[in-house]
Design a protein around this motif. Structure first.
Motif, short mmCIF file in Angstrom:
data_model
loop_
_atom_site.label_atom_id
_atom_site.label_comp_id
_atom_site.label_asym_id
_atom_site.label_seq_id
_atom_site.Cartn_x
_atom_site.Cartn_y
_atom_site.Cartn_z
N ASP A 77 -11.68 -12.87 -7.45
CA ASP A 77 -10.37 -13.49 -7.69
C ASP A 77 -9.29 -12.41 -7.82
N GLY A 78 -8.11 -12.73 -7.34
CA GLY A 78 -6.98 -11.82 -7.51
C GLY A 78 -6.96 -10.63 -6.58
N ALA A 79 -7.71 -10.69 -5.49
CA ALA A 79 -7.73 -9.56 -4.55
C ALA A 79 -6.38 -9.39 -3.89
N ASN A 80 -6.09 -8.17 -3.48
CA ASN A 80 -4.89 -7.86 -2.70
C ASN A 80 -5.27 -6.82 -1.66
N ALA A 81 -4.88 -7.06 -0.42
CA ALA A 81 -5.13 -6.10 0.65
C ALA A 81 -3.80 -5.73 1.28
N SER A 82 -3.31 -4.53 0.96
CA SER A 82 -2.07 -4.04 1.55
C SER A 82 -2.41 -3.44 2.90
N VAL A 83 -1.85 -4.00 3.97
CA VAL A 83 -2.25 -3.64 5.33
C VAL A 83 -1.07 -3.07 6.13
N LEU A 84 -1.29 -1.90 6.70
CA LEU A 84 -0.38 -1.29 7.67
C LEU A 84 -1.03 -1.37 9.04
N ILE A 85 -0.23 -1.57 10.08
CA ILE A 85 -0.74 -1.62 11.44
C ILE A 85 0.13 -0.74 12.33
N ILE A 86 -0.52 0.12 13.11
CA ILE A 86 0.17 1.00 14.04
C ILE A 86 -0.54 0.91 15.39
N VAL B 205 -5.96 -0.27 5.34
CA VAL B 205 -6.07 -1.26 4.27
C VAL B 205 -6.22 -0.56 2.93
N SER B 206 -5.39 -0.95 1.98
CA SER B 206 -5.51 -0.49 0.59
C SER B 206 -5.80 -1.68 -0.31
N THR B 207 -6.72 -1.52 -1.23
CA THR B 207 -7.03 -2.60 -2.18
C THR B 207 -6.45 -2.32 -3.56
N ALA B 208 -5.38 -1.54 -3.61
CA ALA B 208 -4.65 -1.36 -4.87
C ALA B 208 -4.04 -2.70 -5.27
N ILE C 71 1.95 -5.67 4.77
CA ILE C 71 1.65 -7.04 4.36
C ILE C 71 0.67 -6.98 3.20
N ASN C 72 0.91 -7.77 2.17
CA ASN C 72 -0.04 -7.88 1.07
C ASN C 72 -0.82 -9.18 1.25
N PHE C 73 -1.92 -9.08 2.00
CA PHE C 73 -2.75 -10.25 2.21
C PHE C 73 -3.39 -10.69 0.89
#
Length: 203
Positions: free
Chosen positions: A28-37, A155-158, A114-116
């Protein structure tokens, strides 16, 4: 390819055009900050253009993630949530910057992400500032993207930058190559045009 990213960590990989990438919240409460290049390093995820051109304040299934050149980077094929945050940006951690360095990128390449699995709303203060919406994602929530060109995905899970919770959750990543996946039927005209431009460049 399958990989579990622990909470408070980062990961990156090259994703070939046509492959799907599925993120799954491991708690619960996961966050995936995603950059795409784009793999050619010419196309970078452009959140303002993505949202403005598709008349949305959120990232959801049936949207194309656009670059700063108007090309399609990836299409959101499916999601168990109807809201992913594209407004709040990334947290102050250096996880994404360190991951970018592995591919020869620098601090200047650390653009908006994006913070999925996260959602923000408008607070009732005088500035109508953004506020984090807790309890939005639960374990098992998923989002699936199709790469519309060769990409490098970070992907960062901070924890989300506006979240008060300081114990970030892990996220699983699955990359698959299979049968060609068609476009979602609900794509807006602008998204269709971005896909057409991209496919023209790939011929």
């Amino acid at each position: 390819m399958n990989h579990d990213i622990p909470g408070g960590a980062a990961w990156s990989a090259a994703v070939k055009a046509g492959r799907t990438l599925t993120l799954t919240a491991l708690a619960d409460g996961a966050n995936a900050s995603v950059l795409i290049i784009g793999a050619d390093r010419l196309d970078r995820l452009n959140i303002p253009d993505t949202l403005k051109s598709q008349m949305s304040a959120r990232i959801r299934a049936g949207m194309v993630l656009m670059s700063d050149r108007g090309t399609a980077l990836a299409t959101v094929l499916a999601s168990s949530l109807d809201w992913h945050d594209g407004l709040a940006g990334r947290g102050p951690d250096r996880l994404l910057q360190l991951e970018l360095a592995k591919h020869g990128f620098g601090e200047a390449d650390l653009h908006a992400c994006i913070n999925f699995f996260s959602k923000v709303g408008i607070s009732d203060d005088s500035r109508a500032s953004l506020t984090f919406v807790p309890d939005h994602a639960t374990a098992g929530d998923t989002v699936t993207l199709r790469a519309d060109q060769d990409l490098v995905v970070f992907v960062s899970t901070a924890a989300h930058p506006l979240a008060s919770e300081t114990s970030p959750a892990g996220v699983a990543v699955r990359i698959e190559a299979g049968e060609e996946v068609g476009d979602p039927p609900e794509l807006r005209e602008e998204a269709v045009r971005a896909l057409e431009v991209t496919r023209g460049l790939l011929v």
